[in-house]
Design a protein around this motif. Structure first.
Motif: not given
Length: 475
Positions: A86, A112, A76-80, A133-134
């Motif tokens: 993930k 990014e 459940n994070k937006s950055v891979t 953010l992570v």
């Protein structure tokens, strides 16, 4: 620390929890301690002093508050992560800041692009806000607290709902194929930039609170909670064995083990707790023996300060915090040692000092602009073990933590410790399996593991919402 509004549990609500009360019980706002280990036998004996009834009420409330937030997963994070998967745990080094002056861009870089193109530099003690953010580290911190307090609530009161919460949270983070974390920290505390797309040894600290999680699992396992099935237990053991393999062989993990400061101390917390989880008490004892015959021997100076050449915690940007932080890890190692039959409370360093020496020095210092509350858990934990015959630790808590300190959750398991006569309900109320007695029955011969939380503004803020582990993950 996540700080919720101060809450009162009134009689009607408490009865629904199986608690008979004559008067309202106050509870502390939700607090995430640096680390701790709770002996499951203490909880399962259910032989609690009545001076702990407010702490029990706090535990119930924290268990419920945390349960409403879960479950948590690494997916459940937006950055891979750079691996493209993930399921890999990921975090960014909290003190790393970009320096794009040499990149040569003519237009503003997208975030990014900054993360991958700009070199990053370390500014000790200065948090880069975009690191949040992570937030796998914050999610894991919440998970560890949720497991601990729901297991404690089950151990005290026996409601299956609490045990079911633990089982569900463990399955979501570690076991379910759709969300399970891979058993490594290859991308923890990445520095970022063109040469920082891999994890650093400091990232091992992100999972230091495995010790809290293990405490919760042991309570359910040894208490034979129906909701903690043999299948869940076996699957978690398999995952943990794989992770122990990484923790004892990966290069960055071995670098963390060798760290002189809190990073090394917390490494041993984590490894020993996990070895206990998989049934390897002999291995856990050897792990703890290694710490107490290496780093520990030089971490406490003759005057009780935590210094060495080069300086360790004292020379950092926030020395009050770092003293309290490393001391919490030392105390946790000693508690783990007691669980596996290795008593180190009176073990001296090469300077003739003990854990108590470090605490006694720390309480003489002013916090200045730092959070004084970080030290309070250590004051109570040390007093509970070494005793407080003159009442000095209890007086310190009353003077510094204020009249609410017996409400804090850790007051349950760090006993005996005087409540300073503050728990007036102790003579008329019963919670869980309390012993009868007056509010001052524990006298001055101990201490609780004081809180870092806030109730009505009386306790200092230590960590921020949802990032309990990251906020204290120091390089």
């Amino acid at each position: 620390m996540r700080s919720y509004s101060s809450t009162m549990l009134f009689a009607a609500f408490s009865v629904s929890l199986g608690v008979l009360l004559i008067q309202p019980l106050p509870v502390h706002s939700l607090t995430s301690y640096a680390n701790d280990f709770v002996d499951p036998s203490l909880v399962l004996a259910r032989n609690f002093s009545n001076v702990t009834i407010e702490a029990q009420a706090t535990i119930y409330q924290w268990a419920q508050d945390l349960a409403r937030e879960g479950p948590w997963t690494v997916t459940n994070k937006s950055v891979t992560p750079p691996s493209g998967d993930k399921h890999d745990y990921m975090s960014w080094a909290p003190y790393s800041w970009p320096d794009c002056s040499s990149v040569g861009n003519t237009t503003e870089l997208a975030p990014e692009e900054v993360w991958t193109k700009c070199p990053y530099v370390t500014r000790d003690g200065q948090f880069n806000p975009d690191g949040r953010l992570v937030n796998d580290v914050g999610a894991f911190g919440d998970l560890a607290d949720a497991v601990l307090y729901n297991a404690l609530a089950w151990g005290i009161q026996g409601r299956g709902t609490y045990a079911a919460n633990v089982a569900n949270f463990i399955k979501a983070w570690f076991l379910d194929p759709e969300t399970a974390m891979k058993p490594n920290l290859d991308y923890a505390q990445m520095k970022r930039g063109p040469d920082g797309q891999v994890g650093q040894h400091t990232g091992v600290l992100d999972l230091k609170c495995m010790t809290k999680l293990v405490s919760g699992v042991l309570i359910l396992r040894e208490g034979k909670a129906a909701e903690w099935t043999s299948d869940i237990d076996a699957a978690l053991t398999n995952w943990t064995n794989s992770y122990i393999g990484w923790l004892t062989n990966a290069q960055i993990a071995l670098e963390e083990e060798a760290a002189d400061n809190n990073h090394g101390t917390f490494y041993y917390n984590q490894l020993a707790a996990l070895q206990i989880l998989v049934g390897d008490k002999d291995g856990a004892k050897k792990t703890l023996e290694k710490y107490f015959t290496t780093q520990y021997t030089w971490q406490i100076a003759a005057n009780g300060d935590q210094v060495r050449t080069p300086p360790l915690e004292t020379a950092r940007t926030r020395p009050y915090h770092y003293r309290a932080y490393n001391l919490a890890a030392m105390i946790t190692n000693a508690k783990l040692g007691a669980y596996v039959g290795y008593d180190v409370w009176n073990l001296t360093t090469s300077n003739g000092t003990t854990i108590k020496s470090a605490l006694d020095y720390a309480i003489t210092l002013s916090a200045g602009k730092e959070a004084a509350a970080e030290l309070w858990p250590n004051v109570v934990a040390v007093g509970a073990v070494y005793g407080d015959a003159q009442g000095a630790y209890a007086k310190y808590m009353l003077a510094n933590a204020g009249r609410t300190y017996p409400e804090d959750a850790q007051f349950l398991w760090n006993q005996p410790f005087s409540d300073s006569g503050l728990v007036k309900a102790a003579t008329t109320s019963t919670v869980g399996g309390n012993k009868s007695g007056s509010s001052g029955e524990s006298g001055g011969d101990g201490a609780d593991n004081g809180a870092m939380g806030v109730r009505g503004g009386a306790w200092g803020v230590v960590v921020v919402a949802g990032v309990a582990s990251l906020a204290l993950a120091m390089l």
